[in-house]
Design an enzyme around this catalytic site. Sequence first.
Site, PDB file in Angstrom:
ATOM      1  NE  ARG A  59      -3.773  -2.395   0.260  1.00 43.28           N
ATOM      2  CZ  ARG A  59      -4.389  -3.031  -0.717  1.00 43.28           C
ATOM      3  NH1 ARG A  59      -4.072  -2.773  -1.988  1.00 43.28           N
ATOM      4  NH2 ARG A  59      -5.322  -3.926  -0.458  1.00 43.28           N
ATOM      5  CG  HIS A 174      -6.142  -9.675 -11.599  1.00 42.75           C
ATOM      6  ND1 HIS A 174      -6.214  -9.253 -10.296  1.00 42.75           N
ATOM      7  CD2 HIS A 174      -7.377 -10.126 -11.909  1.00 42.75           C
ATOM      8  CE1 HIS A 174      -7.455  -9.431  -9.841  1.00 42.75           C
ATOM      9  NE2 HIS A 174      -8.177  -9.957 -10.819  1.00 42.75           N
ATOM     10  CG  ASP A 306      -3.886 -11.296  -3.794  1.00 43.86           C
ATOM     11  OD1 ASP A 306      -3.380 -10.153  -3.828  1.00 43.86           O
ATOM     12  OD2 ASP A 306      -4.976 -11.566  -4.318  1.00 43.86           O
TER      13      ASP A 306
END
Length: 426
Positions: A59, A174, A306
Amino acid sequence: MILIRNVRLVDAMGERGPLDVLIGEGRILSLEGGEAKRVVDGTGCFLAPGFLDLHAHLREPGEEVKEDLFSGLLAAVRGGYTDLVSMPNTKPPVDTPEAVRALKEKAKALGLARLHPAAALTLGQEGKTLTPAGLLQEAGAVLLTDDGRTNEDAGVLAAGLLMAAPLGLPVAVHAEDAGLRRNGVMNDGPLADLLGLPGNPTEAEAARIARDLEVLRYALRRSPATPRLHVQHLSTKRGLELVREAKRAGLPVTAEATPHHLTLTEEALRTFDPLFKVAPPLRGEEDREALLEGLLDGTLDAIATDHAPHTLAEKEKDLLRAPFGIPSLEVAFPLLYTELHLKRGFPLRRLVELFTDGPRRVLGLPPLHLEEGTEASLVLLDPKERPVDPQGFASKARFSPWTGWRLGGWPVLTLVEGRIVHEALE
């Protein structure tokens, strides 16, 4: 000098011991003991190479309220990880050499797990203009990905594979078809219909994997170097079958699975609890069993967390509005040690390989085995059971779908190049 006495060793080569492991000068000096200032009793525990996580969201920059480098890398070493690949879907995305270099330098100064940043495949992760792969690699990027978003333009993905091939950089995808996935919040099927929730079909993953494998086939034909495709968080039986077929055909593709897809199913969503909301969604039992088979037969190369932290306020919203993601850095190995090895007899050697040599191969790194002279990036694991307590997490995301589960195999000592970075010895 550190001496770990009477400890069993386990790596991708197998199990052996008990032995007395002498550590100094950043490496394993001896497996037959020796003099040391610090002596650790390893009786009943086992020693493994340090884990490598191919897929974690830390993040930073931009969303440090959810996680930052310090909290994320501290969570990593508590989970036995000595190395971690951070995803680039930050705010702003990690798409410049300067951004990669800044992350590397800050992480090094923290002295916890070693950070290996992934960089965005396209500028702003917008799926249009490729990033400067060579410069990103020079700055420290180890793979390219627009993870968090799907690669909708096959031509851009092909160009990215061709660009990354001579550099030896994997391109991670993804794999979900956005048109099929739409606004799904759980696995599409009878349960989603019963609960009245929009579904994300297994075909969304399979269709995109099938397309990406054809793109890889094209890039392989066009490039003098070998392009490398990595499929992230594979969740379906059909997706697994496609990867298995591609590997048998000789395509240079690798794939990972997550702890949540290996231990949870869509049934958890009967509670309407957003803690179980993740992308791709938790699937059915048949898919979960297929993933376990894929771990055994080598179709799946690695277990990757993940790790996706959010604030509790965000995850307490309703299922339609809560963000996707589950934090798992601190529980990944104990969870799978307990649920796969202890309960199902999954080979411990193979489980450790999926946390160590498997992900290292994806990145093109050499194996790390427990031998004299080997780098002393290690984790000591205690089989004693204790319950999962998110309030004790180092991660800022102090919630977990596994709260209260009794697990063994907890990391009690983590070393990076011989330095103790985590200790929880009794």
